[in-house]
Design a protein around this motif. Structure first.
Motif, PDB file in Angstrom:
ATOM      1  N   VAL A  69      39.538   9.188  37.564  1.00 36.95           N
ATOM      2  CA  VAL A  69      39.351  10.326  36.680  1.00 36.95           C
ATOM      3  C   VAL A  69      38.500   9.894  35.484  1.00 36.95           C
ATOM      4  CG1 VAL A  69      41.438   9.892  35.318  1.00 36.95           C
ATOM      5  CG2 VAL A  69      40.607  12.223  35.585  1.00 36.95           C
ATOM      6  N   PRO A  70      37.555  10.713  35.084  1.00 37.65           N
ATOM      7  CA  PRO A  70      36.735  10.357  33.916  1.00 37.65           C
ATOM      8  C   PRO A  70      37.516  10.529  32.619  1.00 37.65           C
ATOM      9  CG  PRO A  70      36.091  12.515  34.751  1.00 37.65           C
ATOM     10  CD  PRO A  70      37.138  11.993  35.680  1.00 37.65           C
ATOM     11  N   GLY A  71      37.028   9.906  31.558  1.00 36.06           N
ATOM     12  CA  GLY A  71      37.621  10.157  30.247  1.00 36.06           C
ATOM     13  C   GLY A  71      38.396   8.988  29.677  1.00 36.06           C
ATOM     14  N   GLY A  72      38.465   7.870  30.434  1.00 30.41           N
ATOM     15  CA  GLY A  72      39.095   6.686  29.865  1.00 30.41           C
ATOM     16  C   GLY A  72      40.605   6.658  29.993  1.00 30.41           C
ATOM     17  N   ARG A  74      43.151   7.501  28.218  1.00 33.54           N
ATOM     18  CA  ARG A  74      44.002   8.675  27.976  1.00 33.54           C
ATOM     19  C   ARG A  74      44.124   9.527  29.239  1.00 33.54           C
ATOM     20  NH1 ARG A  74      41.366   8.906  22.898  1.00 33.54           N
ATOM     21  NH2 ARG A  74      42.781   8.836  21.121  1.00 33.54           N
ATOM     22  N   ASN A  75      42.982   9.848  29.801  1.00 34.99           N
ATOM     23  CA  ASN A  75      42.998  10.706  30.990  1.00 34.99           C
ATOM     24  C   ASN A  75      43.627   9.982  32.184  1.00 34.99           C
ATOM     25  OD1 ASN A  75      41.578  12.288  29.190  1.00 34.99           O
ATOM     26  ND2 ASN A  75      40.133  13.029  30.738  1.00 34.99           N
ATOM     27  N   GLU A  76      43.418   8.689  32.234  1.00 33.83           N
ATOM     28  CA  GLU A  76      44.009   7.923  33.327  1.00 33.83           C
ATOM     29  C   GLU A  76      45.531   7.913  33.225  1.00 33.83           C
ATOM     30  OE1 GLU A  76      42.181   4.071  33.491  1.00 33.83           O
ATOM     31  OE2 GLU A  76      40.181   4.926  33.512  1.00 33.83           O
TER      32      GLU A  76
HETATM   33  C1  LIG Z   1      39.871  14.106  29.636  1.00 30.68           C
HETATM   34  O1  LIG Z   1      40.897  15.067  29.743  1.00 30.68           O
HETATM   35  C2  LIG Z   1      40.736  16.151  28.861  1.00 30.68           C
HETATM   36  C3  LIG Z   1      41.989  16.993  28.952  1.00 30.68           C
HETATM   37  O2  LIG Z   1      42.227  17.363  30.265  1.00 30.68           O
HETATM   38  C4  LIG Z   1      39.490  16.905  29.236  1.00 30.68           C
HETATM   39  O3  LIG Z   1      39.311  17.991  28.371  1.00 30.68           O
HETATM   40  C5  LIG Z   1      38.316  15.990  29.136  1.00 30.68           C
HETATM   41  O4  LIG Z   1      37.164  16.629  29.599  1.00 30.68           O
HETATM   42  C6  LIG Z   1      38.542  14.739  29.956  1.00 30.68           C
HETATM   43  N1  LIG Z   1      37.475  13.796  29.701  1.00 30.68           N
HETATM   44  C7  LIG Z   1      36.492  13.621  30.583  1.00 30.68           C
HETATM   45  C8  LIG Z   1      35.420  12.670  30.179  1.00 30.68           C
HETATM   46  O5  LIG Z   1      36.487  14.173  31.654  1.00 30.68           O
END
Ligand SMILES: *[C@@H]1O[C@H](CO)[C@@H](O)[C@H](O)[C@H]1NC(C)=O
Ligand SMILES: *[C@@H]1O[C@H](CO)[C@@H](O)[C@H](O)[C@H]1NC(C)=O
Length: 146
Positions: A69-72, A74-76
């Motif tokens: 999952v993208p987003g580092g 936190r999202n992981e």
């Molecule tokens: C990380 O998760 C948040 C909340 O679901 C989301 O808004 C955000 O786009 C995510 N980050 C990426 C880089 O996908």
């Protein structure tokens, strides 16, 4: 690909109305048939197993369709917690019944960020927990509920 991958393992024991007691061999054999496989059941592992009121959840990684999952971190972390929650739900329980969590991380410097998400998603009172940095492992969140 090497990545910041989270691995969440959970093992859960929900208080049992009928505690398991030592039994004869034949009765254990009969009980083995009562094991329920949870989540996706593969050649190497099941997403979880349930035996009586005990639930064990395998390590969960923050992937969707084999993509991190993208987003580092936190999202992981959020995805790992969600995926464990899905297995718990299938078992008829939820995070509020979790007794022990183990978190495995690729980089312990992500500890604070992981905790942010963890503290907001895991219901109070929190379960027991251990957290480790583990080399050569995708970042991992391991949840052991006992
Ligand atoms: C990380 O998760 C948040 C909340 O679901 C989301 O808004 C955000 O786009 C995510 N980050 C990426 C880089 O996908
Ligand atoms: C994963 O694959 C399924 C089935 O092909 C698809 O429905 C789903 O949208 C995909 N999820 C993501 C996050 O790409």
């Amino acid at each position: 690909m090497l990545f910041n991958l989270g691995l969440l393992t959970a093992l859960l024991a929900v208080a049992s109305a009928s505690p398991l007691t030592p039994t004869s061999e034949s009765s254990l054999a009969r009980r083995n048939e009562d094991i329920t496989r949870l989540g996706s059941v593969g050649k190497l592992l099941s997403g979880g197993t349930k035996f009586g009121d005990l639930v064990f959840v395998s390590g969960q990684v923050p992937t969707l369709n084999n993509t991190i999952v993208p987003g580092g971190i936190r999202n992981e972390t959020a995805l790992c917690i969600q995926k464990v929650g899905d297995v718990l739900k299938e078992a008829g329980t939820d995070w509020s019944r979790v007794l022990k969590v183990t978190v495995l991380m690729q980089d312990i410097n992500d500890f604070a960020l992981m905790n942010e998400v963890y503290s907001s998603m895991i219901p109070d009172p929190k379960p027991a927990r251990s957290a480790f940095e583990v080399g050569n492992l995708p970042v991992a969140l391991v949840v052991l509920f006992v």
